[in-house]
Design a protein around this motif. Sequence first.
Motif, mmCIF file in Angstrom:
data_model
loop_
_atom_site.group_PDB
_atom_site.id
_atom_site.type_symbol
_atom_site.label_atom_id
_atom_site.label_comp_id
_atom_site.label_asym_id
_atom_site.label_seq_id
_atom_site.Cartn_x
_atom_site.Cartn_y
_atom_site.Cartn_z
ATOM 1 N N ARG A 82 1.110 -0.799 0.067
ATOM 2 C CA ARG A 82 0.131 0.032 -0.160
ATOM 3 C C ARG A 82 0.745 0.951 0.278
ATOM 4 N N SER A 83 1.761 1.262 0.228
ATOM 5 C CA SER A 83 3.202 2.173 0.843
ATOM 6 C C SER A 83 3.214 2.887 -0.524
ATOM 7 N N ARG A 84 3.826 4.216 -0.787
ATOM 8 C CA ARG A 84 5.095 4.522 -2.256
ATOM 9 C C ARG A 84 6.325 4.366 -2.714
ATOM 10 N N LEU A 85 6.509 2.774 -2.096
ATOM 11 C CA LEU A 85 7.220 2.118 -1.992
ATOM 12 C C LEU A 85 6.493 2.145 -4.109
ATOM 13 N N PRO A 86 7.547 1.435 -5.002
ATOM 14 C CA PRO A 86 7.266 0.954 -6.169
ATOM 15 C C PRO A 86 6.923 -0.425 -5.807
ATOM 16 N N SER A 87 5.777 -1.045 -6.266
ATOM 17 C CA SER A 87 5.590 -2.290 -6.091
ATOM 18 C C SER A 87 6.402 -3.798 -6.476
ATOM 19 N N GLY A 88 6.287 -4.962 -6.643
ATOM 20 C CA GLY A 88 6.669 -6.187 -6.826
ATOM 21 C C GLY A 88 7.880 -5.907 -5.302
ATOM 22 N N LEU A 89 8.229 -5.562 -4.169
ATOM 23 C CA LEU A 89 8.708 -5.912 -2.897
ATOM 24 C C LEU A 89 8.937 -6.961 -2.547
ATOM 25 N N GLU A 90 9.596 -7.520 -2.353
ATOM 26 C CA GLU A 90 9.384 -8.950 -1.349
ATOM 27 C C GLU A 90 10.670 -9.672 -1.272
ATOM 28 N N MET A 91 9.775 -9.788 0.347
ATOM 29 C CA MET A 91 10.650 -10.360 1.017
ATOM 30 C C MET A 91 9.957 -11.219 1.982
ATOM 31 N N PRO A 92 11.031 -11.975 2.623
ATOM 32 C CA PRO A 92 10.443 -13.011 3.737
ATOM 33 C C PRO A 92 10.244 -12.134 4.892
ATOM 34 N N VAL A 93 9.582 -12.124 6.136
ATOM 35 C CA VAL A 93 9.593 -11.114 7.675
ATOM 36 C C VAL A 93 9.063 -12.125 8.608
ATOM 37 N N SER A 94 10.082 -12.380 9.205
ATOM 38 C CA SER A 94 9.856 -13.113 10.457
ATOM 39 C C SER A 94 8.950 -12.121 12.183
ATOM 40 N N GLU A 95 9.033 -13.206 13.398
ATOM 41 C CA GLU A 95 8.305 -12.350 13.817
ATOM 42 C C GLU A 95 8.696 -11.116 14.860
ATOM 43 N N GLY A 96 9.896 -11.345 14.673
ATOM 44 C CA GLY A 96 11.032 -10.826 15.272
ATOM 45 C C GLY A 96 11.880 -9.523 14.626
ATOM 46 N N GLU A 97 11.206 -9.754 13.530
ATOM 47 C CA GLU A 97 11.632 -8.262 12.136
ATOM 48 C C GLU A 97 10.489 -7.584 12.257
ATOM 49 N N LEU A 98 9.210 -8.167 12.632
ATOM 50 C CA LEU A 98 7.946 -7.245 12.506
ATOM 51 C C LEU A 98 7.949 -7.105 13.389
ATOM 52 N N ALA A 99 8.245 -7.375 14.973
ATOM 53 C CA ALA A 99 9.149 -7.234 16.767
ATOM 54 C C ALA A 99 10.213 -5.307 15.985
#
Length: 198
Positions: free
Chosen positions: A54-71
Amino acid sequence: MKSPGLTLVSYGGKRYRFDAGALCTELLTTGGPGEFARYESLHEPADLLRWVERSRLPSGLEMPVSEGELAETRALRNALFQVVADRAHGRPLAARELAAVNLAAAGAPLAARIEADGSRGWAPGATVARLLATVAREAVELLTGPYADRFRECGSGNCGLLFVDTSRPGRRRWCAMEHCGNVHKVRAHRARRAEGDD
């Protein structure tokens, strides 16, 4: 290319467009410290990926997200929220929150690339740490550059949305004219009518 701004929903369920002025202030719409924790929207890793899309970043950014990284994302967001709020209200910037923003900014940012069709894309290897470095570096640039005195909190007494005023005249007061700005205009109109009835 995406148009700047996020679609938010008011208490009454009305959708409106909010332009936070920058990526770093867009992150602040996901919640915040203290009383703003009730607006928390980053509950699970997929929530961060939805915000990225949803952000202003260009579309297509993919990356894994862990619970620790979310924190870690929430921690940086909360520190940045405090720094931006302090700047918006002319208060001294808190050392602990500045240290958190500076630490994140010291990391390697996301790497953009030009795709074969001429559009902007992302180099492989995107991580949450790189996303946070990108957000924090932008915050450092804004907080120390020509927009340093243009951080604002919506002029409505009960909104609390923070933004960077990137308008040419630099006199933006509301999160969105169609939301808090209109509410203010209606109240002012009613007050003028009430004064005229006296």
